[in-house]
Scaffold this motif. Structure first.
Motif, PDB file in Angstrom:
ATOM      1  N   PRO A   9      -2.426 -44.966   7.189  1.00  0.00           N
ATOM      2  CA  PRO A   9      -1.704 -45.971   6.401  1.00  0.00           C
ATOM      3  C   PRO A   9      -0.812 -46.861   7.269  1.00  0.00           C
ATOM      4  CG  PRO A   9      -1.469 -43.808   5.409  1.00  0.00           C
ATOM      5  CD  PRO A   9      -2.146 -43.616   6.723  1.00  0.00           C
ATOM      6  N   PHE A  10      -0.229 -46.267   8.323  1.00  0.00           N
ATOM      7  CA  PHE A  10       0.620 -47.076   9.195  1.00  0.00           C
ATOM      8  C   PHE A  10      -0.205 -48.092   9.980  1.00  0.00           C
ATOM      9  CE2 PHE A  10       3.364 -43.372   8.522  1.00  0.00           C
ATOM     10  CZ  PHE A  10       4.487 -44.039   8.061  1.00  0.00           C
ATOM     11  N   ALA A  11      -1.401 -47.711  10.380  1.00  0.00           N
ATOM     12  CA  ALA A  11      -2.274 -48.657  11.079  1.00  0.00           C
ATOM     13  C   ALA A  11      -2.627 -49.823  10.164  1.00  0.00           C
ATOM     14  CB  ALA A  11      -3.541 -47.953  11.561  1.00  0.00           C
ATOM     15  N   ALA A  12      -2.895 -49.525   8.900  1.00  0.00           N
ATOM     16  CA  ALA A  12      -3.185 -50.596   7.946  1.00  0.00           C
ATOM     17  C   ALA A  12      -1.950 -51.480   7.731  1.00  0.00           C
ATOM     18  CB  ALA A  12      -3.649 -50.004   6.620  1.00  0.00           C
ATOM     19  N   LEU A  13      -0.780 -50.847   7.635  1.00  0.00           N
ATOM     20  CA  LEU A  13       0.453 -51.607   7.440  1.00  0.00           C
ATOM     21  C   LEU A  13       0.736 -52.526   8.621  1.00  0.00           C
ATOM     22  CD1 LEU A  13       3.180 -52.081   5.879  1.00  0.00           C
ATOM     23  CD2 LEU A  13       4.109 -50.319   7.384  1.00  0.00           C
ATOM     24  N   TRP A  14       0.663 -51.976   9.849  1.00  0.00           N
ATOM     25  CA  TRP A  14       0.951 -52.803  11.014  1.00  0.00           C
ATOM     26  C   TRP A  14      -0.132 -53.859  11.237  1.00  0.00           C
ATOM     27  CZ3 TRP A  14       5.691 -52.652  11.335  1.00  0.00           C
ATOM     28  CH2 TRP A  14       6.422 -51.485  11.349  1.00  0.00           C
ATOM     29  N   GLY A  15      -1.365 -53.545  10.874  1.00  0.00           N
ATOM     30  CA  GLY A  15      -2.415 -54.561  10.953  1.00  0.00           C
ATOM     31  C   GLY A  15      -2.127 -55.729  10.036  1.00  0.00           C
ATOM     32  N   PHE A  16      -1.576 -55.433   8.858  1.00  0.00           N
ATOM     33  CA  PHE A  16      -1.200 -56.501   7.929  1.00  0.00           C
ATOM     34  C   PHE A  16       0.013 -57.271   8.436  1.00  0.00           C
ATOM     35  CE2 PHE A  16       1.346 -57.951   4.296  1.00  0.00           C
ATOM     36  CZ  PHE A  16       0.463 -58.876   3.770  1.00  0.00           C
ATOM     37  N   VAL A  17       1.023 -56.541   8.903  1.00  0.00           N
ATOM     38  CA  VAL A  17       2.274 -57.180   9.330  1.00  0.00           C
ATOM     39  C   VAL A  17       2.049 -58.071  10.549  1.00  0.00           C
ATOM     40  CG1 VAL A  17       4.557 -56.719  10.339  1.00  0.00           C
ATOM     41  CG2 VAL A  17       3.785 -55.419   8.352  1.00  0.00           C
ATOM     42  N   PHE A  18       1.352 -57.561  11.563  1.00  0.00           N
ATOM     43  CA  PHE A  18       1.226 -58.308  12.808  1.00  0.00           C
ATOM     44  C   PHE A  18       0.029 -59.247  12.864  1.00  0.00           C
ATOM     45  CE2 PHE A  18       3.739 -54.609  14.376  1.00  0.00           C
ATOM     46  CZ  PHE A  18       4.873 -55.334  14.709  1.00  0.00           C
ATOM     47  N   PHE A  19      -1.067 -58.891  12.193  1.00  0.00           N
ATOM     48  CA  PHE A  19      -2.289 -59.689  12.328  1.00  0.00           C
ATOM     49  C   PHE A  19      -2.773 -60.290  11.022  1.00  0.00           C
ATOM     50  CE2 PHE A  19      -2.477 -56.246  15.544  1.00  0.00           C
ATOM     51  CZ  PHE A  19      -2.275 -57.038  16.657  1.00  0.00           C
ATOM     52  N   GLY A  20      -2.095 -59.995   9.918  1.00  0.00           N
ATOM     53  CA  GLY A  20      -2.503 -60.548   8.629  1.00  0.00           C
ATOM     54  C   GLY A  20      -3.798 -59.966   8.099  1.00  0.00           C
ATOM     55  N   GLU A  21      -4.188 -58.777   8.575  1.00  0.00           N
ATOM     56  CA  GLU A  21      -5.418 -58.143   8.108  1.00  0.00           C
ATOM     57  C   GLU A  21      -5.159 -57.458   6.770  1.00  0.00           C
ATOM     58  OE1 GLU A  21      -6.503 -55.398  11.126  1.00  0.00           O
ATOM     59  OE2 GLU A  21      -7.260 -56.946  12.460  1.00  0.00           O
ATOM     60  N   ILE A  22      -6.008 -57.715   5.830  1.00  0.00           N
ATOM     61  CA  ILE A  22      -5.909 -57.062   4.530  1.00  0.00           C
ATOM     62  C   ILE A  22      -7.027 -56.026   4.452  1.00  0.00           C
ATOM     63  CG2 ILE A  22      -6.031 -57.391   2.040  1.00  0.00           C
ATOM     64  CD1 ILE A  22      -4.988 -60.243   2.520  1.00  0.00           C
ATOM     65  N   PRO A  23      -6.672 -54.750   4.239  1.00  0.00           N
ATOM     66  CA  PRO A  23      -7.710 -53.714   4.168  1.00  0.00           C
ATOM     67  C   PRO A  23      -8.652 -53.970   2.991  1.00  0.00           C
ATOM     68  CG  PRO A  23      -5.518 -52.728   4.312  1.00  0.00           C
ATOM     69  CD  PRO A  23      -5.338 -54.187   4.100  1.00  0.00           C
ATOM     70  N   ASP A  24      -9.941 -53.810   3.244  1.00  0.00           N
ATOM     71  CA  ASP A  24     -10.900 -53.995   2.166  1.00  0.00           C
ATOM     72  C   ASP A  24     -11.001 -52.714   1.334  1.00  0.00           C
ATOM     73  OD1 ASP A  24     -12.186 -52.415   3.981  1.00  0.00           O
ATOM     74  OD2 ASP A  24     -14.058 -53.534   3.981  1.00  0.00           O
ATOM     75  N   LEU A  25     -11.819 -52.771   0.304  1.00  0.00           N
ATOM     76  CA  LEU A  25     -11.952 -51.657  -0.627  1.00  0.00           C
ATOM     77  C   LEU A  25     -12.417 -50.387   0.076  1.00  0.00           C
ATOM     78  CD1 LEU A  25     -11.970 -50.592  -3.546  1.00  0.00           C
ATOM     79  CD2 LEU A  25     -14.343 -51.351  -3.683  1.00  0.00           C
ATOM     80  N   TRP A  26     -13.377 -50.508   1.002  1.00  0.00           N
ATOM     81  CA  TRP A  26     -13.913 -49.329   1.682  1.00  0.00           C
ATOM     82  C   TRP A  26     -12.865 -48.670   2.569  1.00  0.00           C
ATOM     83  CZ3 TRP A  26     -17.873 -47.352  -0.468  1.00  0.00           C
ATOM     84  CH2 TRP A  26     -18.798 -48.160  -1.090  1.00  0.00           C
ATOM     85  N   THR A  27     -12.015 -49.476   3.176  1.00  0.00           N
ATOM     86  CA  THR A  27     -10.939 -48.921   4.007  1.00  0.00           C
ATOM     87  C   THR A  27      -9.952 -48.138   3.148  1.00  0.00           C
ATOM     88  OG1 THR A  27     -11.149 -50.782   5.533  1.00  0.00           O
ATOM     89  CG2 THR A  27      -9.118 -49.514   5.639  1.00  0.00           C
TER      90      THR A  27
END
Length: 109
Positions: A63-81
């Motif tokens: 979950p932290f990897a998804a959070l930091w990916g969103f915060v720093f790179f604007g990546e939004i996790p898809d449904l499968w993630t």
């Protein structure tokens, strides 16, 4: 040209990318020290009497990897993630629940 690439990186020639300053090296050494400390701590934790509990919490980085990916790179996790993270979390909870049933609870005296 490939043979000169390591020399260019060490001597900070403009073709190799950004200049490496003393501050950059300090950050690299601090991060390397933290990584070694985390690795040693995790190895010691797996030597505990209940490594299945440690393994369950080892996946807390997802979950932290998804959070930091969103915060720093604007990546939004898809449904499968999100589904994959939910399945891993559910499996961890099942393991924790199963191990708590098998091991007798100790009462502090």
């Amino acid at each position: 040209m490939r043979a000169l690439a390591p020399r260019c990186i060490i001597h900070s020639c403009p073709q190799a990318g950004p200049q490496w300053t003393g501050h950059n090296w300090q950050v690299i050494f601090i991060l390397a020290g933290l990584m070694v400390g985390i690795s040693v701590g995790l190895a010691k934790a797996y030597q505990s009497p209940r490594p299945q509990v440690i393994a369950t919490f080892d996946y807390a980085y997802l979950p932290f990897a998804a959070l930091w990916g969103f915060v720093f790179f604007g990546e939004i996790p898809d449904l499968w993630t999100v589904l994959g993270m939910a399945l891993i979390a559910a499996a961890g909870l099942i393991v924790l629940r199963a191990t708590s049933r098998r091991t007798p609870s100790t009462v502090a005296v």
